[in-house]
Design a protein around this motif. Structure first.
Motif, short mmCIF file in Angstrom:
data_model
loop_
_atom_site.label_atom_id
_atom_site.label_comp_id
_atom_site.label_asym_id
_atom_site.label_seq_id
_atom_site.Cartn_x
_atom_site.Cartn_y
_atom_site.Cartn_z
N ILE A 242 0.83 -1.20 0.00
CA ILE A 242 0.00 0.00 0.00
C ILE A 242 0.86 1.25 0.00
O ILE A 242 0.62 2.20 -0.75
N ILE A 243 1.90 1.26 0.85
CA ILE A 243 2.77 2.43 0.94
C ILE A 243 3.53 2.64 -0.36
O ILE A 243 3.63 3.77 -0.87
N TYR A 244 4.05 1.57 -0.92
CA TYR A 244 4.89 1.69 -2.12
C TYR A 244 4.09 2.23 -3.30
O TYR A 244 4.60 3.05 -4.08
N THR A 245 2.85 1.78 -3.47
CA THR A 245 2.07 2.20 -4.63
C THR A 245 1.36 3.53 -4.43
O THR A 245 0.94 4.15 -5.41
N SER A 246 1.21 3.98 -3.19
CA SER A 246 0.48 5.22 -2.95
C SER A 246 1.41 6.41 -2.67
O SER A 246 1.21 7.50 -3.21
N THR A 247 2.42 6.23 -1.82
CA THR A 247 3.27 7.37 -1.44
C THR A 247 4.76 7.09 -1.57
O THR A 247 5.55 8.04 -1.57
N GLN A 248 5.17 5.81 -1.62
CA GLN A 248 6.58 5.43 -1.65
C GLN A 248 7.35 6.00 -0.44
O GLN A 248 8.54 6.28 -0.53
N GLY A 249 6.66 6.19 0.65
CA GLY A 249 7.30 6.68 1.87
C GLY A 249 7.20 8.18 2.06
O GLY A 249 7.56 8.70 3.11
N GLY A 250 6.73 8.90 1.06
CA GLY A 250 6.64 10.36 1.14
C GLY A 250 5.30 10.83 1.65
O GLY A 250 4.44 10.01 1.99
N PRO A 251 5.10 12.14 1.71
CA PRO A 251 6.10 13.19 1.40
C PRO A 251 7.19 13.24 2.47
O PRO A 251 6.92 13.08 3.66
#
Length: 302
Positions: A242-251
């Motif tokens: 979920i994190i990788y496809t939506s925000t990649q750890g950002g902002p």
């Protein structure tokens, strides 16, 4: 009448059934060792080295583990994962309890079956696809802001995943949406196993909905809740898709979690030793969170 004593088993010999059982177990045991135990052992070994995955490895002892706990970025990733516990565990399980209790109160019919199907649908959607779909809905011109504007709350609209204050809760709500259906269906199954006579006796004694819930439903679902909390804790601490496809750890680092950090360290920075150490730390954290849950669940059975 003469009673014939059973044949004596020769010491050191096992029955043929036990040997056949071990033969049947060997394929699964070999797969487990090859795909779980062996990689885990190699990960522990790599965690004590400074290695880029190609060249010569250098022994560094516990230096990688010291880095995991001293680096602010890595500590922040662990902190974000524990924040996600609220969204991946408390909200889905709590909402699932309410929904399962309400569905149980309905007569079994088309509406009850349809509601269960609709609630469970997010569970069959790949997490990567869920992350992409929700990133579209969270956009400035996405469905979330359009709905807020339509109901007169246009002042609350924002790019939810690009805002430092709302990015992590927004991602957490995606996890809540995915897990709520699973929690509801499993808890509904558990409620169906509770003896109906207990509810009838409680009503005769004048118990209301709240009394029934806390004295009958909740204790009767102890095992189901323990299973769901275990699964959701693992999902929260090890989340990646979920994190990788939506925000990649950002902002920035506002949604950075251990899974993303391990991926970046291992495959982008080519620091296999540090990535392995962080992975081992994450595994220990998961076990440390799960063991008390399992112990409480067993204690409740006594």
């Amino acid at each position: 009448m003469t009673v014939t004593p059973p044949p004596r088993r020769l010491p050191g010999r096992r029955p043929a059934g036990a040997a056949r059982g071990w033969l049947l177990l060997l394929p699964a045991l070999g797969a487990y060792v090859g795909f779980v135990v062996w990689p885990l052992g190699m990960g522990v070994q790599y965690s004590f080295y400074d290695w880029n995955g190609v060249g010569q490895a250098t022994w560094v002892g516990l230096e990688n583990y010291v880095t995991v706990f001293s680096d602010p970025e890595l500590r922040g990733a662990i902190g974000n994962a524990f924040v996600l516990l609220l969204f991946f565990t408390v909200i889905p399980v709590g909402t699932g309890l309410v929904l399962a209790t309400l569905i149980r109160s309905l007569r079994s019919g088309a509406f009850s079956r349809a509601s269960q199907t609709i609630l469970f649908l997010p569970q069959v959607v790949p997490l990567a696809a869920a992350g992409i779909a929700w990133s579209w809905m969270y956009a400035q011109t996405g469905a979330v802001n359009e709905v807020l504007s339509a109901v007169g709350l246009g002042g609350l609209t924002r790019p939810w995943l690009a805002d430092y204050d709302t990015a992590l809760p927004a991602v957490g709500l995606i996890g809540s949406w995915v897990l709520t259906g699973l929690c509801t269906v499993l808890l509904l199954t558990g409620i169906s196993k509770i003896d109906r006579s207990l509810y009838e006796a409680a009503r005769i004694d004048g118990a209301g909905w709240w009394r029934e819930f806390f004295t009958i439903t909740l204790p009767g679902l102890r095992q189901e809740i323990a299973v769901l909390v275990t699964l959701s804790v693992i999902a929260a601490l090890s989340t990646f898709d979920i994190i990788y496809t939506s925000t990649q750890g950002g902002p920035g680092r506002s949604t950075l979690v251990p899974g993303i950090s391990i991926y970046r360290i291992g495959f982008t920075q080519s620091d296999v030793g540090l990535a392995s150490a962080f992975g081992i730390v994450l595994m220990v954290l998961v076990i440390a969170c799960i063991l008390p849950i399992q112990r409480l669940a067993r204690a409740g059975e006594r």
